[in-house]
Design an enzyme around this catalytic site. Structure first.
Site, mmCIF file in Angstrom:
data_model
loop_
_atom_site.group_PDB
_atom_site.id
_atom_site.type_symbol
_atom_site.label_atom_id
_atom_site.label_comp_id
_atom_site.label_asym_id
_atom_site.label_seq_id
_atom_site.Cartn_x
_atom_site.Cartn_y
_atom_site.Cartn_z
ATOM 1 N N LYS A 106 0.854 -1.197 0.000
ATOM 2 C CA LYS A 106 0.000 0.000 0.000
ATOM 3 C C LYS A 106 0.882 1.237 0.000
ATOM 4 C CE LYS A 106 -4.494 0.829 0.328
ATOM 5 N NZ LYS A 106 -5.580 -0.133 0.019
ATOM 6 N N ASP A 146 -6.999 4.326 -4.717
ATOM 7 C CA ASP A 146 -7.688 4.129 -3.433
ATOM 8 C C ASP A 146 -8.327 5.477 -3.104
ATOM 9 O OD1 ASP A 146 -7.972 3.711 -0.367
ATOM 10 O OD2 ASP A 146 -7.335 1.759 -1.089
ATOM 11 N N SER A 362 -8.197 -5.555 -10.747
ATOM 12 C CA SER A 362 -6.839 -5.055 -10.973
ATOM 13 C C SER A 362 -5.958 -6.190 -11.480
ATOM 14 C CB SER A 362 -6.238 -4.518 -9.669
ATOM 15 O OG SER A 362 -6.595 -3.176 -9.482
HETATM 16 N N1 GLU Z 1 -7.256 0.101 -3.192
HETATM 17 C C1 GLU Z 1 -8.056 -1.049 -3.452
HETATM 18 C C2 GLU Z 1 -8.128 -1.947 -2.218
HETATM 19 O O1 GLU Z 1 -7.972 -1.520 -1.112
HETATM 20 C C3 GLU Z 1 -7.646 -1.773 -4.699
HETATM 21 C C4 GLU Z 1 -6.231 -2.283 -4.698
HETATM 22 C C5 GLU Z 1 -5.773 -2.732 -6.079
HETATM 23 O O2 GLU Z 1 -6.545 -2.725 -7.005
HETATM 24 O O3 GLU Z 1 -4.602 -3.098 -6.147
HETATM 25 O O4 GLU Z 1 -8.418 -3.107 -2.319
#
Ligand code: GLU
Length: 428
Positions: A106, A146, A362
């Protein structure tokens, strides 16, 4: 247990409880309760007035036993290294539960993106990439959007990485705009995934979805498509949604006695999830200040904003009518609130199962980037439904077998898969 509002301590305590139940080896759990690698950096950004402003950025790589790290980048004024650590840890469990060959990571920047102009946003995105590009990549760590970040921002970051590395590399980041290496269905994916897990929960609980109502916290990307899906896919009614108005620094709950029209509300919402109150009022919506969304007499609550929203205080406001909580957000429920909800017998669809739809598409996006061949939206959404249904089934089977809270069952499935990959690679 000491009450905590620190998201990372919360993620560690959730993990510790299950690690103990699974009798995990101490060294293995010591490794998994911390990220394997962290980056913290300063990003100088040229502002429109000509001056330079320095922003603080983070990228945390929690675990890559199953595959390259994966997870979004948040632009949020109250971001800290600990929120990013927590979110990276949850990504490891999310990818494992969704059964996609990726690990957890993250990123974050301490910034309110609504205070930046378009050029400043672009400069910040490119600056972020300049700091991390050597440490990420399609086989290392793949960021995504996000809270506070958008497909356009992913497009800029992909472009910057491609320039720095000297090769067109769409697979370095997902959630890109369609036409710029993005996948059809990615925008809707997280919200729709939430809906597929609610559908599966209702099947097990023998509830007819078309007779149910929901109240949602937030009206950003996840909340919008969860609201649309609740009406269109489940044929239920969404009675209320909420949003944070940054100008008034106030939360509002917007409801309609006949149920909201999510597509209409989406059309009067800005890119930060703020609804045009005046327009909503003039079309028959009721608007109240505060967090009224949580106390509505509905069957399903969908927290779809940020962490820590259902806590020791707010849990008391939840109506006895609520049967299911489906966590669209990451970490919306604290440990103390979990204890209350367990006692009350509320069925929990935990965050890293419930909102795994985003990262699942994704993953499909990166597969399409690798093939340089793109699927139709129907194909993407059908594959998404299959993945979410299987993920729900694995967790529900564990829940029935071990007779534990759904969150613990999800942890059991996820931790076992990650530990197995670590064993297979000879790490432990
Ligand atoms: N930010 C999104 C999550 O918390 C997607 C993460 C992604 O697609 O890598 O799952």
């Amino acid at each position: 247990m000491k009450a905590t509002t620190n998201a990372f301590q919360m993620a560690q305590q959730q993990f510790d409880q299950v690690a103990e139940q699974l009798k995990l080896d101490q060294q293995v759990s010591d490794y998994l309760r911390w990220p394997m690698r962290e980056f913290s950096f300063r990003i100088p950004v040229k502002m429109d007035g000509g001056d330079i402003k320095i922003f603080n950025g983070f990228r945390v790589q929690h675990n890559d036993a199953i595959g390259p790290c994966k997870g979004g980048i948040r632009f949020h004024p109250s971001e800290t290294i600990d929120t990013v650590r927590a979110l990276a840890t949850w990504m490891t469990w999310k990818c494992a539960v969704a059964d996609i060959p990726l690990g957890g990571g993250k990123g974050g920047v301490i910034v309110d993106p609504a205070t930046l102009t378009n050029t400043e946003k672009e400069n910040l995105c490119r600056g972020y990439m300049q700091k991390v590009w050597r440490n990420i990549g399609p086989r290392r760590d793949v960021p995504a959007p996000d809270v506070g970040t958008t497909p356009q921002m992913m497009g800029w970051m992909m472009d910057e990485y491609s320039k720095l590395s000297g090769e067109y590399t769409p697979g370095v980041i997902t959630g890109k705009p369609v036409g710029g290496g993005g996948s059809l269905g990615r925008t809707e994916a997280t919200g729709l995934g939430v809906i597929y897990t609610i559908r599966e929960a209702m099947k097990r609980l023998k509830i007819d979805p078309s007779k149910t109502t929901a109240s949602i916290q937030g009206f950003g990307n996840v909340a919008q498509y969860a609201a649309i899906g609740f009406t269109n896919v489940l044929k239920g009614k969404v009675m209320a949604v909420s949003y944070w108005d940054r100008d008034d620094r106030t939360s509002y709950t917007i409801s309609h006695p006949k149920g909201i029209d999510a597509v209409y509300l989406q059309s009067i919402t800005n890119q930060y999830g703020a609804i045009d109150k005046e327009k909503a009022k003039s079309t028959g919506y009721e608007i109240e200040e505060g967090t009224g969304w949580i106390s509505k007499d509905v069957d399903v609550l969908i927290p779809a904003a940020i962490e820590g929203q259902i806590n020791a205080e707010t849990v008391e406001m939840i109506s006895d009518k609520v049967k299911i909580i489906a966590e669209g957000a990451n970490g919306p429920t604290t440990l103390e609130a979990d204890e209350q909800l367990k006692k009350r017998g509320v069925f929990m669809v935990p965050d890293f199962l419930c909102n795994a739809g985003g990262v699942t598409v994704s993953y499909f996006e990166s597969v399409q980037n690798d093939m340089n061949y793109y699927w139709s939206k129907e194909e993407v959404l059908q594959k998404l439904d299959e993945k979410m249904t299987n993920a729900f089934r694995s967790v529900y089977d564990m829940y029935e077998k071990e007779r534990v809270f759904m969150r613990d069952a999800a942890y059991m499935v996820a931790i076992s898969r990650v530990v197995k990959a670590m064993q297979l690679r000879g790490w432990i």
